[in-house]
Design a protein around this motif. Structure first.
Motif, PDB file in Angstrom:
ATOM      1  N   CYS A 281       0.850  -1.183   0.000  1.00 14.50           N
ATOM      2  CA  CYS A 281       0.000   0.000   0.000  1.00 14.50           C
ATOM      3  C   CYS A 281       0.892   1.242   0.000  1.00 14.50           C
ATOM      4  O   CYS A 281       1.984   1.238   0.560  1.00 14.50           O
ATOM      5  CB  CYS A 281      -0.903   0.015   1.227  1.00 14.50           C
ATOM      6  SG  CYS A 281      -2.182  -1.248   1.209  1.00 14.50           S
ATOM      7  N   LEU A 282       0.413   2.299  -0.633  1.00 16.18           N
ATOM      8  CA  LEU A 282       1.199   3.522  -0.719  1.00 16.18           C
ATOM      9  C   LEU A 282       1.617   4.011   0.659  1.00 16.18           C
ATOM     10  O   LEU A 282       2.747   4.486   0.848  1.00 16.18           O
ATOM     11  CB  LEU A 282       0.387   4.603  -1.449  1.00 16.18           C
ATOM     12  CG  LEU A 282       1.062   5.956  -1.645  1.00 16.18           C
ATOM     13  CD1 LEU A 282       2.383   5.820  -2.395  1.00 16.18           C
ATOM     14  CD2 LEU A 282       0.124   6.906  -2.398  1.00 16.18           C
ATOM     15  N   TYR A 372      10.571   6.401  -9.470  1.00 13.81           N
ATOM     16  CA  TYR A 372       9.803   5.197  -9.788  1.00 13.81           C
ATOM     17  C   TYR A 372       8.369   5.377  -9.307  1.00 13.81           C
ATOM     18  O   TYR A 372       7.408   5.083 -10.049  1.00 13.81           O
ATOM     19  CB  TYR A 372      10.427   3.966  -9.119  1.00 13.81           C
ATOM     20  CG  TYR A 372       9.512   2.759  -9.126  1.00 13.81           C
ATOM     21  CD1 TYR A 372       9.253   2.075 -10.305  1.00 13.81           C
ATOM     22  CD2 TYR A 372       8.883   2.331  -7.955  1.00 13.81           C
ATOM     23  CE1 TYR A 372       8.393   0.976 -10.321  1.00 13.81           C
ATOM     24  CE2 TYR A 372       8.016   1.235  -7.960  1.00 13.81           C
ATOM     25  CZ  TYR A 372       7.775   0.568  -9.142  1.00 13.81           C
ATOM     26  OH  TYR A 372       6.916  -0.500  -9.162  1.00 13.81           O
ATOM     27  N   LEU A 373       8.197   5.897  -8.100  1.00 15.73           N
ATOM     28  CA  LEU A 373       6.862   6.094  -7.554  1.00 15.73           C
ATOM     29  C   LEU A 373       6.069   7.097  -8.391  1.00 15.73           C
ATOM     30  O   LEU A 373       4.872   6.919  -8.621  1.00 15.73           O
ATOM     31  CB  LEU A 373       6.948   6.561  -6.104  1.00 15.73           C
ATOM     32  CG  LEU A 373       5.612   6.723  -5.365  1.00 15.73           C
ATOM     33  CD1 LEU A 373       4.842   5.413  -5.350  1.00 15.73           C
ATOM     34  CD2 LEU A 373       5.850   7.217  -3.932  1.00 15.73           C
ATOM     35  N   LEU A 374       6.734   8.138  -8.881  1.00 17.50           N
ATOM     36  CA  LEU A 374       6.069   9.121  -9.740  1.00 17.50           C
ATOM     37  C   LEU A 374       5.544   8.454 -11.006  1.00 17.50           C
ATOM     38  O   LEU A 374       4.433   8.757 -11.459  1.00 17.50           O
ATOM     39  CB  LEU A 374       7.050  10.238 -10.095  1.00 17.50           C
ATOM     40  CG  LEU A 374       6.508  11.356 -10.999  1.00 17.50           C
ATOM     41  CD1 LEU A 374       5.422  12.152 -10.280  1.00 17.50           C
ATOM     42  CD2 LEU A 374       7.631  12.282 -11.452  1.00 17.50           C
ATOM     43  N   PRO A 409       3.169  -1.665  -7.075  1.00 20.04           N
ATOM     44  CA  PRO A 409       3.957  -2.867  -7.385  1.00 20.04           C
ATOM     45  C   PRO A 409       5.400  -2.710  -6.923  1.00 20.04           C
ATOM     46  O   PRO A 409       6.028  -1.674  -7.160  1.00 20.04           O
ATOM     47  CB  PRO A 409       3.881  -2.956  -8.914  1.00 20.04           C
ATOM     48  CG  PRO A 409       2.726  -2.093  -9.306  1.00 20.04           C
ATOM     49  CD  PRO A 409       2.649  -1.012  -8.287  1.00 20.04           C
ATOM     50  N   ARG A 410       5.936  -3.724  -6.267  1.00 20.80           N
ATOM     51  CA  ARG A 410       7.345  -3.737  -5.891  1.00 20.80           C
ATOM     52  C   ARG A 410       8.059  -4.729  -6.808  1.00 20.80           C
ATOM     53  O   ARG A 410       7.870  -5.937  -6.720  1.00 20.80           O
ATOM     54  CB  ARG A 410       7.537  -4.108  -4.423  1.00 20.80           C
ATOM     55  CG  ARG A 410       6.876  -3.146  -3.439  1.00 20.80           C
ATOM     56  CD  ARG A 410       7.082  -1.654  -3.757  1.00 20.80           C
ATOM     57  NE  ARG A 410       8.455  -1.281  -3.986  1.00 20.80           N
ATOM     58  CZ  ARG A 410       9.264  -0.765  -3.048  1.00 20.80           C
ATOM     59  NH1 ARG A 410       8.805  -0.570  -1.832  1.00 20.80           N
ATOM     60  NH2 ARG A 410      10.495  -0.419  -3.358  1.00 20.80           N
ATOM     61  N   ILE A 419      13.512   2.229 -14.152  1.00 15.29           N
ATOM     62  CA  ILE A 419      12.341   3.086 -14.368  1.00 15.29           C
ATOM     63  C   ILE A 419      12.579   4.464 -13.764  1.00 15.29           C
ATOM     64  O   ILE A 419      12.269   5.490 -14.384  1.00 15.29           O
ATOM     65  CB  ILE A 419      11.080   2.428 -13.764  1.00 15.29           C
ATOM     66  CG1 ILE A 419      10.739   1.146 -14.537  1.00 15.29           C
ATOM     67  CG2 ILE A 419       9.901   3.405 -13.777  1.00 15.29           C
ATOM     68  CD1 ILE A 419       9.643   0.324 -13.898  1.00 15.29           C
ATOM     69  N   GLY A 420      13.138   4.495 -12.565  1.00 11.04           N
ATOM     70  CA  GLY A 420      13.427   5.763 -11.908  1.00 11.04           C
ATOM     71  C   GLY A 420      14.418   6.617 -12.680  1.00 11.04           C
ATOM     72  O   GLY A 420      14.261   7.837 -12.794  1.00 11.04           O
ATOM     73  N   GLN A 421      15.443   5.966 -13.261  1.00 12.62           N
ATOM     74  CA  GLN A 421      16.446   6.705 -14.041  1.00 12.62           C
ATOM     75  C   GLN A 421      15.817   7.324 -15.292  1.00 12.62           C
ATOM     76  O   GLN A 421      16.120   8.465 -15.652  1.00 12.62           O
ATOM     77  CB  GLN A 421      17.589   5.769 -14.432  1.00 12.62           C
ATOM     78  CG  GLN A 421      18.493   5.373 -13.273  1.00 12.62           C
ATOM     79  CD  GLN A 421      19.507   4.313 -13.669  1.00 12.62           C
ATOM     80  OE1 GLN A 421      19.292   3.532 -14.605  1.00 12.62           O
ATOM     81  NE2 GLN A 421      20.619   4.256 -12.941  1.00 12.62           N
ATOM     82  N   LEU A 422      14.943   6.560 -15.959  1.00 13.67           N
ATOM     83  CA  LEU A 422      14.275   7.079 -17.145  1.00 13.67           C
ATOM     84  C   LEU A 422      13.363   8.252 -16.795  1.00 13.67           C
ATOM     85  O   LEU A 422      13.322   9.268 -17.498  1.00 13.67           O
ATOM     86  CB  LEU A 422      13.467   5.977 -17.823  1.00 13.67           C
ATOM     87  CG  LEU A 422      14.277   4.907 -18.555  1.00 13.67           C
ATOM     88  CD1 LEU A 422      13.408   3.693 -18.882  1.00 13.67           C
ATOM     89  CD2 LEU A 422      14.876   5.481 -19.841  1.00 13.67           C
ATOM     90  N   ALA A 423      12.629   8.117 -15.687  1.00 16.73           N
ATOM     91  CA  ALA A 423      11.735   9.190 -15.263  1.00 16.73           C
ATOM     92  C   ALA A 423      12.522  10.439 -14.894  1.00 16.73           C
ATOM     93  O   ALA A 423      12.135  11.560 -15.231  1.00 16.73           O
ATOM     94  CB  ALA A 423      10.884   8.731 -14.077  1.00 16.73           C
ATOM     95  N   ARG A 424      13.645  10.250 -14.218  1.00 14.70           N
ATOM     96  CA  ARG A 424      14.477  11.396 -13.846  1.00 14.70           C
ATOM     97  C   ARG A 424      15.048  12.070 -15.095  1.00 14.70           C
ATOM     98  O   ARG A 424      15.063  13.307 -15.204  1.00 14.70           O
ATOM     99  CB  ARG A 424      15.617  10.943 -12.934  1.00 14.70           C
ATOM    100  CG  ARG A 424      16.498  12.085 -12.466  1.00 14.70           C
ATOM    101  CD  ARG A 424      17.440  11.637 -11.366  1.00 14.70           C
ATOM    102  NE  ARG A 424      18.137  12.754 -10.769  1.00 14.70           N
ATOM    103  CZ  ARG A 424      18.711  12.733  -9.580  1.00 14.70           C
ATOM    104  NH1 ARG A 424      18.658  11.628  -8.841  1.00 14.70           N
ATOM    105  NH2 ARG A 424      19.326  13.791  -9.100  1.00 14.70           N
ATOM    106  N   GLY A 425      15.502  11.264 -16.043  1.00 15.01           N
ATOM    107  CA  GLY A 425      16.026  11.818 -17.287  1.00 15.01           C
ATOM    108  C   GLY A 425      14.962  12.591 -18.049  1.00 15.01           C
ATOM    109  O   GLY A 425      15.241  13.614 -18.678  1.00 15.01           O
ATOM    110  N   SER A 426      13.717  12.102 -17.982  1.00 15.37           N
ATOM    111  CA  SER A 426      12.614  12.792 -18.637  1.00 15.37           C
ATOM    112  C   SER A 426      12.392  14.168 -18.027  1.00 15.37           C
ATOM    113  O   SER A 426      12.246  15.164 -18.742  1.00 15.37           O
ATOM    114  CB  SER A 426      11.334  11.954 -18.513  1.00 15.37           C
ATOM    115  OG  SER A 426      10.214  12.683 -18.966  1.00 15.37           O
TER     116      SER A 426
END
Length: 464
Positions: A281-282, A372-374, A409-410, A419-426
């Motif tokens: 859960c969040l 990742y959470l974002l 999801p964990r 996923i986190g690295q891609l989101a940060r790069g975005s």
């Protein structure tokens, strides 16, 4: 505070305007700048091939699944980003295909410039070369096709986005209930034609900003795809069935009697988030706290829902830090929980604590990568849960307790990291795109204000 300015009778007769607001000092200052600029001065109507604004009758955005045979997309001013001159294609709604036959001149053409002429009349966007065909445009936006043999369309877009361009449109607004710039006034806007080489340099910077935004979008899409792959999906396209059944045990566990809560698309979203992976859960991986309204002035950055642009929070106000304010720190997340903005989300990318209004919930990641959470919160699955859990009729809202129960999801740590690295790069590419375009707009404005022939220097991003 009152202001005083003086205009000659001959100027009033020429302009055919007797409203004193038209002759405010800031507008007269621009008139003086254009008289002494040392560059050709033309009107907007002189540098375009054609233009058009459609007035629609009984055309409504449809609340049904898009069917390419039955519908066409319909661009509204709200589909243009607030903080960047680009179209959010994914947010465009649709109307019946019959409207395309009724209003053929309402079709958007690649290379056109769309100018907002009603209300605030601030938004301007250049239609990119890859924009889809058969898209209609709202009458709030005037569509013009620049003549590239006279003016660089990117330069023209930047000029209209500048404070000079905005103020010139503000000057021409008429009407009392909803301000409006009519066709004659729009076509009569003053356009300084700087040297062709200077226009091209500004245009090059504009193109660089658009490339950065595309890079940002590509990385965001890739992050979402890696998430879906990890969940065993190629994409997430839930069903749209409106007839369904549910069991009494489901009612017992949810305590919800509204039928819409059990629509198949919401069941599919929940199943997808839980399917084949461990999840939490969040509230188990982040702390949650609903914002509150500031009551006094001060020096602490303060943000309301209007300050959430895309996935980034840009505070536009301040509040008294002595108040009992709810804040988000660097890399904390925000989720909108009231009205039409429910589900809108983003991150604090500043190094400051930002107080937030009661329209948002602060989500402070603790045992999970914030980027990742974002990505998960912005995914169509969690957005579906936001839509499912909202309540209220006059003013819908999303309760913090419901948000706390969202399943996250964990995944394998390396996958979450990727996923986190891609989101940060975005987000980094998006910030760079925004910085590039608005710094270019500012340079253009300063160039015009102090222009002398053959003395202009513009540095493109590649030269920095």
């Amino acid at each position: 505070m009152s202001t005083t300015s003086t205009a000659s009778i001959s100027k009033v007769q020429k302009e055919k305007r007797i409203d004193p607001e038209f002759y405010q000092p800031k507008y007269l200052k621009y008139d003086e700048v254009f008289r002494n600029i040392g560059a050709p001065i033309v009107e907007l109507g002189d540098v375009i091939k054609d233009g058009y604004r459609v007035v629609y009758e009984n055309t409504n955005i449809l609340d049904e699944e898009f069917d390419n045979d039955e519908h066409v997309k319909f661009l509204q001013a709200s589909d243009i980003l607030d903080d960047f001159p680009a179209i959010e294609k994914e947010s465009i709604g649709w109307v019946t295909r019959k409207d395309l036959s009724r209003y053929p001149k309402g079709q958007i053409r690649r290379g056109e410039v769309l100018i907002e002429v009603k209300g605030k009349a601030e938004k301007v966007v250049h239609v990119p070369s890859d924009f889809p065909e058969n898209v209609l445009v709202t009458g709030t936006l005037y569509k013009i096709l620049p003549d590239e043999s006279i003016v660089d369309s990117r330069y023209l877009t930047l000029y209209l986005l500048s404070d000079i361009g905005k103020e010139l449109r503000n000057r021409e607004k008429t009407n009392t209930l909803i301000s409006y710039v009519n066709k004659d006034a729009l076509y009569g806007l003053t356009i300084p034609l700087l040297e062709n080489s200077t226009q091209k340099k500004f245009g090059k910077s504009y193109s660089r900003a658009m490339e950065l935004r595309e890079k940002s979008k590509s990385r965001k899409d890739r992050a979402e795809q890696v998430l879906l792959d990890a969940l065993g999906l190629d994409d997430f396209t839930p069903g749209q069935e409106n007839t369904f059944t549910t069991s009494l045990t489901d009612l017992d566990s949810t305590l919800r009697l509204d039928a819409g809560y059990y629509r198949p698309k919401y069941i599919e979203a929940l199943t997808t988030l839980k399917n084949g992976t461990s999840n939490q859960c969040l509230s188990e991986i982040a702390s949650l706290e609903k914002g509150n309204q500031a009551r006094g002035d001060g020096h602490m950055p303060y943000a309301s829902i209007g300050d959430l642009h895309g996935p980034v929070l840009y505070p536009s106000d301040t509040a008294d830090p002595s108040e009992d304010l709810i804040t988000v720190g660097p890399q904390d997340l925000i989720l909108a929980v009231t009205g039409a903005t429910i589900g809108k989300n983003g991150m604090n990318l500043t190094e400051e604590q930002i107080a937030i209004s009661g329209d948002m919930i602060a989500i402070r990641p603790q045992t999970v990568d914030p980027y990742y959470l974002l990505t998960v919160i912005g995914s169509p699955m969690v957005q579906a849960l936001c839509d499912r859990d909202k309540t209220g009729t006059t003013n819908e809202h999303l309760g913090p307790d419901d948000v706390a129960q969202f399943p996250i999801p964990r995944l394998d740590p390396d996958v979450e990291k990727r996923i986190g690295q891609l989101a940060r790069g975005s987000l980094e590419a998006r910030s760079k795109a925004k910085e590039t375009v608005w710094s270019t707009v500012e340079k253009l404005e300063q160039t015009i204000l102090r222009h002398h022939p053959q003395e202009t220097s513009v540095t493109s991003p590649e030269e920095n």
